[in-house]
Design an enzyme around this catalytic site. Sequence first.
Site, PDB file in Angstrom:
ATOM      1  CG  HIS A 358      40.632  43.883  37.485  1.00 15.72           C
ATOM      2  ND1 HIS A 358      41.662  43.530  36.648  1.00 15.72           N
ATOM      3  CD2 HIS A 358      40.349  45.177  37.207  1.00 15.72           C
ATOM      4  CE1 HIS A 358      41.995  44.564  35.907  1.00 15.72           C
ATOM      5  NE2 HIS A 358      41.217  45.579  36.221  1.00 15.72           N
ATOM      6  CE  LYS A 546      50.933  33.367  41.177  1.00 16.02           C
ATOM      7  NZ  LYS A 546      50.509  34.129  40.022  1.00 16.02           N
ATOM      8  NE  ARG A 547      46.129  40.160  45.676  1.00 15.21           N
ATOM      9  CZ  ARG A 547      44.956  39.573  45.912  1.00 15.21           C
ATOM     10  NH1 ARG A 547      44.553  39.365  47.150  1.00 15.21           N
ATOM     11  NH2 ARG A 547      44.190  39.185  44.912  1.00 15.21           N
ATOM     12  CE  LYS A 552      46.599  36.378  43.729  1.00 16.53           C
ATOM     13  NZ  LYS A 552      46.480  36.479  42.267  1.00 16.53           N
ATOM     14  CB  THR A 654      49.849  40.528  34.592  1.00 12.22           C
ATOM     15  OG1 THR A 654      49.959  40.922  35.959  1.00 12.22           O
ATOM     16  CG2 THR A 654      48.559  41.070  34.005  1.00 12.22           C
ATOM     17  CE  LYS A 658      54.044  41.755  35.164  1.00  9.88           C
ATOM     18  NZ  LYS A 658      53.540  42.034  36.510  1.00  9.88           N
TER      19      LYS A 658
END
Length: 822
Positions: A358, A546-547, A552, A654, A658
Site C-alpha cells: 500500500h 484524510k490522514r 499529503k 480512496t 468518494k
Amino acid sequence: MPATKFDKESIKNTIIGKIQRYNGLTIEDASKAQIYRAVASTVRDQIMQKVLLSRETRKRQKGKRLYYLSVEFLMGRSMYCNMLNLLSTKEYTEALKELGIDIKDILKEEPEPGLGNGGLGRLAACFMDSLSSLDLPAMGCTIRYEYGLFRQKIVDGQQVELPDSWLENGNVWETAAMEDACEVHFGGYVEETEINGIKRYIPRDYYTVEAVPYDMPVVGYDATAVNPLRMWSARSPKKLDLGSFGEGHYVQASEEIELAEAISKVLYPEDRHYEGKMLRLKQHYFFTSASLQYILKEYKRTYSKDMSKLPEKVVIHINDTHPGMAVPELMRLLIDEEGLGWDEASAIVQKTIAYTNHTIMSEALEKWPVNMVQQLLPRIYQIICEMNRRLCERLWNYFPGDWDRIARMAIVSYDNIHMANMCVAMSYSVNGVSKLHGEILKEETFHDYNLVMPEKFSAITNGITHRRWLMSCNPELTALINDSIGTDWIKNPEKLSDLKPFADDAAFRDKFAVIKMHNKERLAKMLKERQNVEIDPQFMFDVQAKRLHEYKRQMLNALHILVLYNRIVNDESFTMEPRVFIFGAKASPGYYRAKQVIRMICALSELIEKHPRARKMLRVVFLENYDVSSAEVLIPAAEVSEQLSTASKEASGTGNMKFMMNGAVTIGTMDGANVEISEQVGMENIYIFGMRSDTVRDMYRENTYNPMTIYESNHEIRQAMTQMIDGTLMPGNPAALQDLYHSLLLGSWGSMGDSYFVLKDFGSYSMAQRRLNTDYANREKWLKMAVINTAMSGIFSSDRTIKEYNDTIWHLTPLGTEKKKK
C-alpha cells in the site's frame, strides 16, 4: 423451521417485544439508546437467518475461501447499511415512523467501531462489503481493539487525544465464537530434539495469551453471502490470584492479566520507544497466529487433513506488511504442528499467501529489530533466518557477487527483519493499488525482485463501496440517479456512465444543484451542533479530508489560503468566489510536525475570522474527530476535492473516489488513482497541477533542489512564510510554528528542505486554483463538470476491484453457483 418475517408489522411487533423483554418498558418510555439496541438486534435477527443459509451453502459447495488479514477494518456504523443490503430500509423506516420514531435519531445512537485509522482500514471494510455482495466466500481477520485510534478534540488550536472507548456499551452486532479460542505463545526458547529420526523443535518456558474470537457479520447487497469479520481479543489464561489479592498484593495479582490483555487494548500504540514497538509486534503476531490456527482447523474440519491441498481451498491475503508474520507462522504450523518437511511447507506457503503493498514510503515498509523478534518469537526467528538463508542462496545465483543488491533484497539484513522483502519473496502474488503505484513498485521499490520474479507483480486499482458512499450517505442523489437511468447501476456500478448525457440536460443539472445545496445545509447544521461553527451554504465548499501526513500536503493548502488572505487584505479590488476551506484529519499522537500543521490551520481560521472583509470571501473550518460518520455528511456536501499528495507518494487514495462519486471536482496532482480519475473524466473536468511522478523521483535522486530560491523570488510565498513566525498567525507565541517554517526551507538532520516540494508545486497549484475559481463562477459549466464526475465514478466501485482480485489472484467460486448452473 420457517423463516421469521420482516415486513413492517412484524418489525414493529419485534421492536416493541424486545423493549418489553430487555428493559421492561413500553416504547414510549424507552430511551433512544434502548430503542437503538432493540432495532439493531431486530436487524441482526434478520441477518442471522441469512448467516445460516450462507454457511450451509458454503459447506455444501466446499469451494475455496479467502481469509483477508488486515490490522485495520474501519467499518463505520453498520445499522443503516445492513438495512440497505437487506433491501429493508423502507420497512424499518416506516415501522419506526408508525411507532413515532425518526430513524435518523436512532442511527446516531450507534457507536462507531474503532477498528481503523484511514484509507487502509476503510478499503478493507469496502472489500468486505463487496465480497459479500458478489457472493464470494471470505472472512476478514483483525484485532478487536478495545480502544480505537483516539477521539480528537481541538483545544486552543491544538489536537488533544481522548480515549475512544467504543465498546463501552457492548457491540450488538458481534457474537463470541468461544469454540475457536486458541493459544498464542510468546518468549521462552526452542529446544531441538529428534523423534523417530526427524528433527523437532519444542518451545519451552513461553508465556501464553489466549485469543478469543468475536464475529461481526457483513451482509451483501441482495446476496446469499454473509461473510464474518473475525476480531481477536487477547485474554490471559491465568485467573485472578485471589491468594495474592487477599494478602493485599493487588497490583501483582492482576499484573499478568493486564499485560496479556494490553495486546488488544489500543489501535497503533505509540512506537517511538522500545516497549511500544514490542507491543505492536505482539499485536501483529497475535492476530496472525490466531487467524492461521483457525484457518488450518477449519480446513481440516471442512475439506481434508491433506495439507498439500491447502492452496486449492484456502487463499490468505495480507493487507500491507502488518500481517506479514503470517508467512513464518504458516511455516511453523505446517512444520511443527502438521509434520511437513521444509520444502513441502515452503511450497504450500508460496501458493497460499498473496500480498498487497500500500505504500512506497520507507517508514511504512515495516522492519523489526532482530533482537526483538529473537526474544519475543524465538521459533519464528529461526524460521525467518532459514527463509533468508535459502533466499540469499537463490539471489546469489541470480546476482553473483553483488552483495549490496542481495543485502537490499534480503529478509534479514543490517540487524533488521524486512517484512516487505519477506512478503514479496514468499507470496505468489504482489499487487499495487493503482496503475501508477504498480509501475513504481516494479521500477523502483521492488525493482530487483521484479527482475527475479516478474510473474508475481500486478496492479489493481482500489475501489469504494457505492452502497455506503453514495446510496447510504447521499439518498437524494441516489433517487435522482434511479429516476434518470434506472437501478441497474446498483448491481453494475459502471452503468453510472449512462448518466453522462444528463450533464447536458439543464433540468437535471438544476435538480443536481438542489441536492448539493441540501447536503451543504446538512453539513452546516452538523458543524453548528457539534462545534458551534457557522458556515454559509452559499459559499463554495472546498474539502481536504484524510490522514494528516506531510506527503499529503495539507501544508500546501494552508499556505495557499494564507496567500489568498493576503491578496484580500493587500488589494481592496481583489475578489474571489466566497469559499470555505474544510479540513478533516487526525495527526498521529507522536507526529509533532503533523500536529503543527493542525495548529497552523486553526490559527488561519482565527486570523480570517478577525478580518471583516476577508471573512466575507474566505473561511477555514477544522472538522474535529474526522471519522466515517462525519465523512458520510462531509463528502456529499463537498464541491471541491483537494488531493494534493506529492506525486509518486500516494499509492492510490480512496477519498478521491468518494468525493468524485458525490459530484465534487478534484484539484490534485498526477498521483495514485488521480491518474485514472483524470482518464475517466477528461482533463477538462479535473484540475491537475504540479510535477509528475518521474520528475519528483529524479529530483530526489539528484538532490539539487533548493527551496530558498523560490522563497526569495516569490513575494507571496515570502510574505506568507514570514507571517508564520512574525506573530501574524500566532500573536501570543510567534515561535510556535518555527519547525514548520524551517522544514520548508532548511529540512532537518541533514535532510533536504521542503522534502515534499510544497514550495516547488505552489505556483502551479495557485494557477490551478485561479482556473477553478473562474469556472465555479460559471454555474452551468461547474454543474456539468460535477455531473460528469459522478457519471464516470462507477469504475471506482470496490465491486470492480474485487472482481479483478478474484479473476487475477484468488479464483474463488461465488456461493450458489452450482444451483444457478442447474
